[in-house]
Design an enzyme around this catalytic site. Structure first.
Site, PDB file in Angstrom:
ATOM      1  N   HIS A   1      -3.733   2.358   1.363  1.00 46.57           N
ATOM      2  CA  HIS A   1      -5.188   2.203   1.460  1.00 46.57           C
ATOM      3  C   HIS A   1      -5.636   1.038   0.597  1.00 46.57           C
ATOM      4  CE1 HIS A   1      -9.440   3.170   1.594  1.00 46.57           C
ATOM      5  NE2 HIS A   1      -9.142   3.886   2.655  1.00 46.57           N
TER       6      HIS A   1
ATOM      7  N   ASP B   1      -5.806   9.523   7.525  1.00 46.13           N
ATOM      8  CA  ASP B   1      -5.507   9.431   8.956  1.00 46.13           C
ATOM      9  C   ASP B   1      -4.143   9.996   9.311  1.00 46.13           C
ATOM     10  OD1 ASP B   1      -7.866   8.479   9.821  1.00 46.13           O
ATOM     11  OD2 ASP B   1      -7.364   6.393   9.460  1.00 46.13           O
TER      12      ASP B   1
HETATM   13  N1  CMC Z   1       3.881   0.488   5.125  1.00 42.41           N
HETATM   14  C1  CMC Z   1       4.710  -0.311   4.423  1.00 42.41           C
HETATM   15  N2  CMC Z   1       4.308  -1.181   3.483  1.00 42.41           N
HETATM   16  C2  CMC Z   1       2.994  -1.255   3.235  1.00 42.41           C
HETATM   17  C3  CMC Z   1       2.066  -0.444   3.920  1.00 42.41           C
HETATM   18  C4  CMC Z   1       2.541   0.441   4.895  1.00 42.41           C
HETATM   19  N3  CMC Z   1       1.717   1.235   5.555  1.00 42.41           N
HETATM   20  N4  CMC Z   1       0.817  -0.728   3.471  1.00 42.41           N
HETATM   21  C5  CMC Z   1       0.947  -1.672   2.535  1.00 42.41           C
HETATM   22  N5  CMC Z   1       2.272  -1.984   2.383  1.00 42.41           N
HETATM   23  C6  CMC Z   1       2.828  -2.942   1.430  1.00 42.41           C
HETATM   24  C7  CMC Z   1       2.570  -4.367   1.888  1.00 42.41           C
HETATM   25  O1  CMC Z   1       3.641  -4.862   2.635  1.00 42.41           O
HETATM   26  C8  CMC Z   1       2.372  -5.081   0.587  1.00 42.41           C
HETATM   27  O2  CMC Z   1       3.655  -5.338   0.049  1.00 42.41           O
HETATM   28  P1  CMC Z   1       3.892  -6.653  -0.918  1.00 42.41           P
HETATM   29  O3  CMC Z   1       3.060  -6.400  -2.144  1.00 42.41           O
HETATM   30  O4  CMC Z   1       5.365  -6.633  -1.189  1.00 42.41           O
HETATM   31  O5  CMC Z   1       3.417  -7.828  -0.117  1.00 42.41           O
HETATM   32  C9  CMC Z   1       1.695  -4.044  -0.330  1.00 42.41           C
HETATM   33  O6  CMC Z   1       2.085  -2.778   0.198  1.00 42.41           O
HETATM   34  C10 CMC Z   1       0.182  -4.163  -0.345  1.00 42.41           C
HETATM   35  O7  CMC Z   1      -0.304  -4.146   0.996  1.00 42.41           O
HETATM   36  P2  CMC Z   1      -1.586  -4.945   1.508  1.00 42.41           P
HETATM   37  O8  CMC Z   1      -1.480  -5.103   2.985  1.00 42.41           O
HETATM   38  O9  CMC Z   1      -1.782  -6.165   0.673  1.00 42.41           O
HETATM   39  O10 CMC Z   1      -2.722  -3.918   1.143  1.00 42.41           O
HETATM   40  P3  CMC Z   1      -4.168  -3.871   1.767  1.00 42.41           P
HETATM   41  O11 CMC Z   1      -5.016  -3.223   0.744  1.00 42.41           O
HETATM   42  O12 CMC Z   1      -4.602  -5.195   2.286  1.00 42.41           O
HETATM   43  O13 CMC Z   1      -3.946  -2.935   3.051  1.00 42.41           O
HETATM   44  C11 CMC Z   1      -3.983  -1.123   4.550  1.00 42.41           C
HETATM   45  C12 CMC Z   1      -4.395  -1.632   3.163  1.00 42.41           C
HETATM   46  C13 CMC Z   1      -4.586   0.277   4.757  1.00 42.41           C
HETATM   47  C14 CMC Z   1      -4.549  -2.055   5.655  1.00 42.41           C
HETATM   48  C15 CMC Z   1      -2.417  -1.070   4.631  1.00 42.41           C
HETATM   49  O14 CMC Z   1      -1.923  -0.181   3.650  1.00 42.41           O
HETATM   50  C16 CMC Z   1      -1.925  -0.666   6.025  1.00 42.41           C
HETATM   51  O15 CMC Z   1      -1.783  -1.529   6.893  1.00 42.41           O
HETATM   52  N6  CMC Z   1      -1.652   0.672   6.229  1.00 42.41           N
HETATM   53  C17 CMC Z   1      -1.276   1.156   7.542  1.00 42.41           C
HETATM   54  C18 CMC Z   1      -2.525   1.342   8.398  1.00 42.41           C
HETATM   55  C19 CMC Z   1      -3.350   2.542   7.972  1.00 42.41           C
HETATM   56  O16 CMC Z   1      -2.825   3.631   7.765  1.00 42.41           O
HETATM   57  N7  CMC Z   1      -4.673   2.337   7.882  1.00 42.41           N
HETATM   58  C20 CMC Z   1      -5.636   3.421   7.603  1.00 42.41           C
HETATM   59  C21 CMC Z   1      -6.339   3.256   6.314  1.00 42.41           C
HETATM   60  S1  CMC Z   1      -7.243   4.733   5.864  1.00 42.41           S
HETATM   61  C22 CMC Z   1      -8.488   4.907   7.048  1.00 42.41           C
HETATM   62  C23 CMC Z   1      -9.426   3.776   7.148  1.00 42.41           C
HETATM   63  O17 CMC Z   1      -9.850   3.206   6.132  1.00 42.41           O
HETATM   64  O18 CMC Z   1      -9.827   3.460   8.265  1.00 42.41           O
END
Ligand code: CMC
Length: 426
Positions: free
Chosen positions: A305, A362
């Site tokens: 998240h 989710d």
């Molecule tokens: N699986 C594997 N690795 C992950 C994941 C994941 N689901 N999420 C983040 N990471 C890793 C990412 O690769 C990165 O690694 P590094 O630091 O080595 O580059 C690190 O964790 C930080 O990730 P980020 O993408 O910079 O984090 P963010 O805050 O931009 O993204 C997120 C948040 C929710 C978009 C992301 O965690 C994601 O894509 N999750 C899967 C989709 C999901 O479940 N979304 C629902 C969110 S809750 C409901 C809502 O708000 O709508």
């Protein structure tokens, strides 16, 4: 108004920027005067930018706190129902018994949609994604309910809000019924908000539908836990669309569009698709390895998240509901075994621990919805239904704020500078 100031040195100029303290959370540096000094701030993805002032929802992502109007999500999930949460989001205070009864009555009596809306559905292909139909039909409501819509009047704004909260379950159920070729089911005023939705989804004219208490409770909880979440992508979209004075139903359609993406509300659908792709418990390690591999775009959907970097308090409550529903319904689905094992492995894996990646709301809501019998492609519609109250509360709040301005971000331009244009021969 500002007690402290930040001093920013740009070249040989010093710019004083006021710092505002909210009632909780990080203080903000007011950068509005920077444009005058010839600079803009740059923050793609809004990693550290407050886009508005709000009194609706507070999140402390490090501590795992989520408050609506000051009430904790744990207390609300335990002791309030979704309509109470709707009332407080819209009105600022929890309702008294009388206010609750009146609000419930108002919502219940606005659940029907104009009969012409049926014709909109008939224009869609039967296999259209329900979110595509929802986006279109919510926007279409703007062509039905425009007569008493002076958005500068709080009463009229609230009337649109009530209509939206009331009609979303009807529209979402219509999307489902249209997809599967069953007749639309009209709302029933003798049922609770959640039970009415389930009835519109699952009953058919030929047969009565028995709603289990556990399922009705779980549905209401899913609505409650998705009701609002501060300035997330879809809420910010609704605010930005609404900042121009646009029609509220059209603004909510914009919110639905934004929510659809897999990084946002589409994650619950994407999560179930992922579980299907994993298929069996013995394949989980392979997918965990893929999630860790920098060269593989695969992510564990339903994990991580942007704001919660410790745990998601909604996920904790949803997890309880999830285990309760699975036990009560005694569903036997290998996909749910995959989900439970994935949860166990990921929670104990050093990579996920170190990056603070844990199952989000989710992940669990998807599993509950699957157990209830809701098809995967309907999951995000249900999220949209529940989040509508949050979107419209933010829209209402924004328009009630003095000096409200149209949202208009700036940019860092890296394209061509001016160059000559050569005519081609046509
Ligand atoms: N699986 C594997 N690795 C992950 C994941 C994941 N689901 N999420 C983040 N990471 C890793 C990412 O690769 C990165 O690694 P590094 O630091 O080595 O580059 C690190 O964790 C930080 O990730 P980020 O993408 O910079 O984090 P963010 O805050 O931009 O993204 C997120 C948040 C929710 C978009 C992301 O965690 C994601 O894509 N999750 C899967 C989709 C999901 O479940 N979304 C629902 C969110 S809750 C409901 C809502 O708000 O709508």
């Amino acid at each position: 108004m500002a007690d402290t100031k930040a001093i920013l040195k740009v070249g040989d100029k010093e710019v004083e920027l006021p710092i505002f303290e909210g009632s909780a959370g990080h203080p903000v540096i007011d950068v509005r005067s920077l444009g005058g000094a010839g600079y803009f701030t740059f923050d793609p993805g809004f990693m550290a930018t407050g886009s508005c002032e709000s009194q609706i929802t507070f999140i402390d992502g490090d501590k795992g706190v989520l408050l609506h109007r000051g009430y904790s999500i744990e207390d609300l999930a335990r002791d309030a129902d979704y309509l109470e949460v709707c009332y407080m989001l819209l009105h600022g205070e929890a309702p008294t018994t009388e206010q609750y009864a009146e609000f419930k009555n108002t919502i219940t009596r606005h659940t029907l949609v104009h009969d012409q809306v049926n014709n909109f559905f008939r224009g869609f292909r039967r296999d259209a994604h329900p979110m595509a139909m929802l986006c279109g039909t919510v926007g279409a409501l703007s062509s039905f309910y425009h007569d008493d819509l002076d958005i500068s009047e709080a009463d009229q704004r609230l009337r649109s809000a009530y209509r939206l909260v009331a009609k979303m379950p009807t529209l979402v159920a219509m999307c489902y019924k249209y997809n599967i070729g069953q007749p639309f089911v009209y709302p029933r005023n003798d049922l609770s908000y959640a039970a009415n939705f389930l009835n519109m989804m699952f009953s058919v004219p030929a047969e009565k539908y028995q709603i289990s208490d556990a399922v009705e409770r779980a549905m209401d909880r899913i609505f409650t836990l998705h009701a609002d979440h501060e300035q997330n992508a879809s809420t910010s979209t609704v605010r930005l669309a609404g900042s121009s004075g646009a029609n509220p139903y059209a603004c909510i359609a914009a919110g639905v569009a934004s929510l659809w993406g897999p990084a946002h509300g589409g994650a619950n659908e994407a999560c179930l698709n992922m579980l299907e792709e994993i298929g069996s418990v013995d394949r989980i390690p392979e997918f965990i390895e893929r999630a860790k591999d920098k060269n593989d775009p695969f992510r564990l959907m339903g994990f991580g998240h942007r704001v919660y970097k410790n745990y998601d308090p909604r996920a904790t409550v949803m997890r309880e509901s999830c285990h309760e529903v699975l036990a009560e319904l005694k569903v036997n689905d290998p996909l749910l075994d995959v989900a439970m094992e994935l949860e166990r492995i990921a929670l104990n894996d050093p990579y996920f621990k170190e990056k603070k990646l844990f199952p989000n709301v989710d992940f669990y809501s998807g599993i509950i919805l699957k157990a209830i019998g809701i098809p995967t492609n309907m999951f995000t519609c249900i999220f949209a239904l529940a989040r509508t109250v949050g979107w419209i509360s933010h829209w209402h709040e924004m328009l009630s704020q003095p000096g409200q301005k149209i949202g208009r971000p700036r940019q860092l331009y890296t394209g061509h500078t001016q160059r000559p244009f050569s005519k081609i021969n046509k």
